[in-house]
Design a protein around this motif. Structure first.
Motif, PDB file in Angstrom:
ATOM      1  N   GLY A  21       1.140  -0.963   0.172  1.00 19.51           N
ATOM      2  CA  GLY A  21      -0.247   0.058   0.558  1.00 19.51           C
ATOM      3  C   GLY A  21       0.713   1.418   0.113  1.00 19.51           C
ATOM      4  O   GLY A  21       1.499   1.835  -0.264  1.00 19.51           O
ATOM      5  N   ARG A  22       0.253   2.384   0.973  1.00 21.60           N
ATOM      6  CA  ARG A  22       0.985   3.197   0.479  1.00 21.60           C
ATOM      7  C   ARG A  22       2.303   3.450   0.957  1.00 21.60           C
ATOM      8  O   ARG A  22       3.552   4.305   0.411  1.00 21.60           O
ATOM      9  CB  ARG A  22       0.060   4.199   1.494  1.00 21.60           C
ATOM     10  N   ALA A  98       5.553  -4.045   5.729  1.00 18.54           N
ATOM     11  CA  ALA A  98       5.086  -2.961   6.055  1.00 18.54           C
ATOM     12  C   ALA A  98       3.341  -3.240   5.138  1.00 18.54           C
ATOM     13  O   ALA A  98       3.730  -2.785   4.085  1.00 18.54           O
ATOM     14  CB  ALA A  98       6.516  -1.713   5.512  1.00 18.54           C
ATOM     15  N   GLY A  99       2.541  -2.969   5.806  1.00 20.15           N
ATOM     16  CA  GLY A  99       1.442  -2.550   5.013  1.00 20.15           C
ATOM     17  C   GLY A  99       1.779  -4.425   4.296  1.00 20.15           C
ATOM     18  O   GLY A  99       1.019  -4.191   2.688  1.00 20.15           O
ATOM     19  N   ILE A 119       4.743  -5.202  11.504  1.00 22.07           N
ATOM     20  CA  ILE A 119       4.277  -4.179  12.350  1.00 22.07           C
ATOM     21  C   ILE A 119       2.859  -4.272  12.660  1.00 22.07           C
ATOM     22  O   ILE A 119       2.549  -4.369  11.118  1.00 22.07           O
ATOM     23  CB  ILE A 119       4.783  -3.268  11.944  1.00 22.07           C
ATOM     24  N   PRO A 121      -1.227  -3.031  14.150  1.00 23.02           N
ATOM     25  CA  PRO A 121      -1.807  -1.502  14.840  1.00 23.02           C
ATOM     26  C   PRO A 121      -2.743  -1.372  15.887  1.00 23.02           C
ATOM     27  O   PRO A 121      -3.613  -1.131  15.761  1.00 23.02           O
ATOM     28  CB  PRO A 121      -2.189  -0.565  13.147  1.00 23.02           C
ATOM     29  N   LEU A 182      -0.318   5.564  13.904  1.00 27.35           N
ATOM     30  CA  LEU A 182       0.524   5.667  12.907  1.00 27.35           C
ATOM     31  C   LEU A 182       2.117   6.529  13.274  1.00 27.35           C
ATOM     32  O   LEU A 182       2.989   6.239  12.687  1.00 27.35           O
ATOM     33  CB  LEU A 182       0.041   6.517  11.477  1.00 27.35           C
ATOM     34  N   GLU A 185       3.878   4.405  14.935  1.00 22.18           N
ATOM     35  CA  GLU A 185       4.218   3.109  13.997  1.00 22.18           C
ATOM     36  C   GLU A 185       5.701   3.744  13.520  1.00 22.18           C
ATOM     37  O   GLU A 185       6.813   2.804  13.272  1.00 22.18           O
ATOM     38  CB  GLU A 185       3.765   3.045  12.901  1.00 22.18           C
TER      39      GLU A 185
HETATM   40  C1  GRF Z   1      -0.510   0.148   8.923  1.00 22.79           C
HETATM   41  O1  GRF Z   1      -1.045   0.648   9.713  1.00 22.79           O
HETATM   42  C2  GRF Z   1       0.955  -1.392   9.534  1.00 22.79           C
HETATM   43  O2  GRF Z   1       0.233  -1.358  10.692  1.00 22.79           O
HETATM   44  C3  GRF Z   1      -0.235  -2.265   9.219  1.00 22.79           C
HETATM   45  O3  GRF Z   1      -0.644  -1.915   8.128  1.00 22.79           O
HETATM   46  C4  GRF Z   1      -0.322  -0.160   7.533  1.00 22.79           C
HETATM   47  C5  GRF Z   1       0.263  -0.152   6.715  1.00 22.79           C
HETATM   48  O4  GRF Z   1      -0.028   1.432   6.659  1.00 22.79           O
HETATM   49  N1  GRF Z   1       0.519  -3.406   9.060  1.00 22.79           N
HETATM   50  P1  GRF Z   1       1.363   2.577   5.546  1.00 22.79           P
HETATM   51  O5  GRF Z   1       1.046   1.391   4.035  1.00 22.79           O
HETATM   52  O6  GRF Z   1       2.425   1.470   6.097  1.00 22.79           O
HETATM   53  O7  GRF Z   1       1.099   3.463   5.872  1.00 22.79           O
END
Ligand code: GRF
Length: 215
Positions: A21-22, A98-99, A119, A121, A182, A185
Motif C-alpha cells: 500500500g501507501r 510494512a503493510g 508491524i 496496529p 501511525l 508506528e
Molecule cells: C499500518 O497500519 C501497519 O501497522 C499495518 O498496515 C499499515 C501499513 O501502512 N500492518 P503503511 O503502508 O506503512 O502506511
C-alpha cells in the motif's frame, strides 16, 4: 530463564521491504537509513500490487523494486518461493513487512526465522487480523497501540520486539485512532530495525530482550 534462541547480528544490514500500500512505514524506515540511524541499506522493495504507492515511491528514490504478480503463480507456496529467490539474490538479512497484505507461507517463515519482522496496529496479542482500530474502539479498550514482532507461521503471533500504547478517546473513529497509532508506528518500527542491526535483540523462549549497547 529460557535459553537464548536468537541474537540479532551486529552488521550493516541488507533490508528487503515487502509492502502492498501507501508505504508510510517504509518511508519512515528509509528516512532512518538515510540519516544513518539504521546501520543498513534497503536492498529491495517488493510488492504484490503493481500500483502500490510505496512501490512507486521506492522507484522514484532509485531503490531496487520488484513487483511479483500473484496471478502468475499457481500456489501461495510458489509465490513465496519466488519472493525468497528475489531476497536471496540480493543477500538480504532482514525482511521488513510494512503493510504487506499477504499471509506468508510456513515455507517462507521457516526459511527466514527471526529474519522477518512485521508491524501491527494494535497491542498484540489483542486484536490480530484486519480493521483492528475499529475492533479496539468497539471493544471499549482504553488503550491501543502498535506492535513490532517477529513473524511466525501463525498470523500476528511471533515474539514481540517493541510496542507503543496510545489512548483511545471516546470520540475516536477508526481513522482518528489509526492516525494516532501511525505516529507511534513511525517511531518504533525504525527503532526496532536499528536495534536489530546493532546486535541488541535477543530472543529467549518467546520473550525478546533488548540488550544494552555493546553487551
Ligand atoms: C499500518 O497500519 C501497519 O501497522 C499495518 O498496515 C499499515 C501499513 O501502512 N500492518 P503503511 O503502508 O506503512 O502506511
Amino acid at each position: 530463564m529460557d535459553e537464548v534462541v536468537f541474537r540479532s547480528p551486529r552488521r550493516k544490514g541488507r533490508i528487503a521491504v515487502f509492502l502492498s500500500g501507501r508505504g508510510s512505514n517504509f518511508t519512515a524506515i528509509r528516512e532512518a537509513v538515510e540519516r544513518g540511524a539504521i546501520d543498513g541499506e534497503i536492498a529491495l522493495v517488493l510488492s504484490n500490487k503493481a500500483d502500490a504507492p510505496g512501490l512507486l515511491k521506492a522507484r522514484e528514490w532509485g531503490l531496487e523494486t520488484v513487483f511479483l504478480d500473484p496471478k502468475l503463480f499457481a500456489s501461495r507456496e510458489d509465490y513465496d518461493r519466488a519472493g525468497v529467490g528475489e531476497v536471496e539474490k540480493r543477500r538480504v538479512d532482514l525482511i521488513v513487512l510494512a503493510g504487506y497484505m499477504r499471509v506468508l507461507t510456513p515455507g517462507l517463515c521457516d526459511a527466514f526465522k527471526y529474519r522477518i519482522v512485521n508491524i501491527h496496529p494494535a497491542l498484540l496479542p489483542s486484536f490480530p487480523g484486519l480493521h483492528v482500530q475499529q475492533k479496539a474502539i468497539d471493544w471499549g479498550v482504553r488503550f491501543s497501540g502498535c506492535t513490532v514482532h517477529f513473524v511466525a507461521a501463525e498470523v500476528d503471533m511471533g515474539p514481540i520486539i517493541l510496542q507503543a500504547a496510545v489512548p483511545v478517546r471516546p470520540d475516536d473513529t477508526e481513522d482518528t485512532l489509526a492516525a494516532r497509532i501511525l505516529v507511534e508506528e513511525h517511531k518504533i518500527y525504525p527503532e526496532a530495525v536499528r536495534l536489530y542491526f546493532e546486535g541488541r535483540i535477543e530472543v529467549r523462549g518467546r520473550r525478546v530482550f533488548i540488550l544494552e549497547p555493546g553487551a
